[in-house]
Scaffold this active site. Sequence first.
Site, mmCIF file in Angstrom:
data_model
loop_
_atom_site.group_PDB
_atom_site.id
_atom_site.type_symbol
_atom_site.label_atom_id
_atom_site.label_comp_id
_atom_site.label_asym_id
_atom_site.label_seq_id
_atom_site.Cartn_x
_atom_site.Cartn_y
_atom_site.Cartn_z
ATOM 1 N N GLN A 162 -23.906 47.057 1.259
ATOM 2 C CA GLN A 162 -22.723 46.492 1.914
ATOM 3 C C GLN A 162 -21.827 47.610 2.454
ATOM 4 O O GLN A 162 -21.455 48.523 1.726
ATOM 5 C CB GLN A 162 -21.953 45.616 0.906
ATOM 6 C CG GLN A 162 -20.765 44.915 1.495
ATOM 7 C CD GLN A 162 -21.147 43.864 2.546
ATOM 8 O OE1 GLN A 162 -22.063 43.074 2.341
ATOM 9 N NE2 GLN A 162 -20.449 43.877 3.670
ATOM 10 N N ASP A 196 -31.202 44.770 7.106
ATOM 11 C CA ASP A 196 -30.051 44.864 8.006
ATOM 12 C C ASP A 196 -30.491 45.412 9.381
ATOM 13 O O ASP A 196 -29.717 45.371 10.335
ATOM 14 C CB ASP A 196 -29.016 45.827 7.403
ATOM 15 C CG ASP A 196 -27.688 45.158 7.144
ATOM 16 O OD1 ASP A 196 -27.547 43.980 7.515
ATOM 17 O OD2 ASP A 196 -26.795 45.817 6.585
ATOM 18 N N LYS A 216 -23.700 36.013 0.151
ATOM 19 C CA LYS A 216 -25.104 36.368 0.387
ATOM 20 C C LYS A 216 -25.947 35.986 -0.819
ATOM 21 O O LYS A 216 -27.028 35.406 -0.681
ATOM 22 C CB LYS A 216 -25.235 37.871 0.673
ATOM 23 C CG LYS A 216 -24.802 38.242 2.080
ATOM 24 C CD LYS A 216 -24.660 39.748 2.259
ATOM 25 C CE LYS A 216 -24.015 40.034 3.612
ATOM 26 N NZ LYS A 216 -23.525 41.413 3.746
#
Length: 302
Positions: free
Chosen positions: A105, A128, A61
């Site tokens: 995460q 997200d 990422k």
Amino acid sequence: MAGRRSVTEAQLIDGKAIAAEVRATVAQRVAALKASDNLTPGLAVVLVGEDPASQIYVRNKGKQTVAAGMQSFELKLPAETSQDDLLIRVAALNADPAVHGILVQMPLPGHLDENAVVNAIHPDKDVDGLHPVNAGRLSLGEDGLAPCTPQGCMILLDRAGATLEGATAVVIGRSKLVGKPMAQLLLGANATVTMAHSRTRYLADVCRSADVLVAAVGRPEMVRGDWIKPGATVIDVGMNRLDPPYGGKAKLVGDVAFDEAAGVARAITPVPGGVGPMTIACLLSNTVTAACRQAGIAVPSV
Ligand code: NAP
């Protein structure tokens, strides 16, 4: 772009190539934002602990964020970080004007409350798309930030030339990360949507009704060729690692029995190289969207 395989009549939906196009478009948008508005979108990724798979995701990422011309902030915290400490870090990122997107995460170490952490992210920075406010906005058809994997699936459907308006769509799986938002996005595109799950009766029959079938289950090759309506478009979100019985390299397979399905479908995603590469590309795109909204600039479409 779409290609062909000798074993199949179906169009192969090449997620790797389509994700590269999306990333290139994002990079162009970032360059334009820098030039016109002196705005550099910034993405912060928080990693708690040392899970090897998560470390690889976070590294990828970061690399792709920088490659798109954006600022990447990586916050690596020890596995024993307390809930309070983590919430303080998230609050600091919420308040930082250089950070437009925040991703924590998952999975978090067991002593941490994942829902509480997601809920602590400011909805406008929740790239997200997991905050209840964004889930609500998606279900109400309002502007928000949608989860990246289902967004990627929508781009693949578009590039594969699938007609969604009036189509019968079946989504297998109802997770908040994939199945539920996928169904909302398809509904928003005027498909008639069925969400199937582990208690669905006559699942094969339900799937056979689908012009568009999305499998997000986590069960290797569960969807067989005779579950597919001839001419359907099949999106396989599943990523299942199969370890060979006598050692050797693990194999990654989807939730769909590819060779069987490819003989029946009009178009299908492979695993790997289908949905997988789209997720980070859409994360970058969500970060640009978040940065534009926070700066009061019109959001460019990808
Ligand atoms: P999840 O949270 O475990 O949800 C799985 C869903 O499948 C649940 O809704 C479950 O139903 C349903 N299900 C389980 N067994 C079933 C069965 N026999 N028949 C019908 N439905 C069944 O998983 P997820 O996070 O959505 O992920 C699904 C898959 O996608 C996994 O393989 C994951 O690795 C992959 N994935 C890939 C990406 C990517 O970037 N490519 C991103 C995210 C996930 P119930 O709700 O009734 O339990």
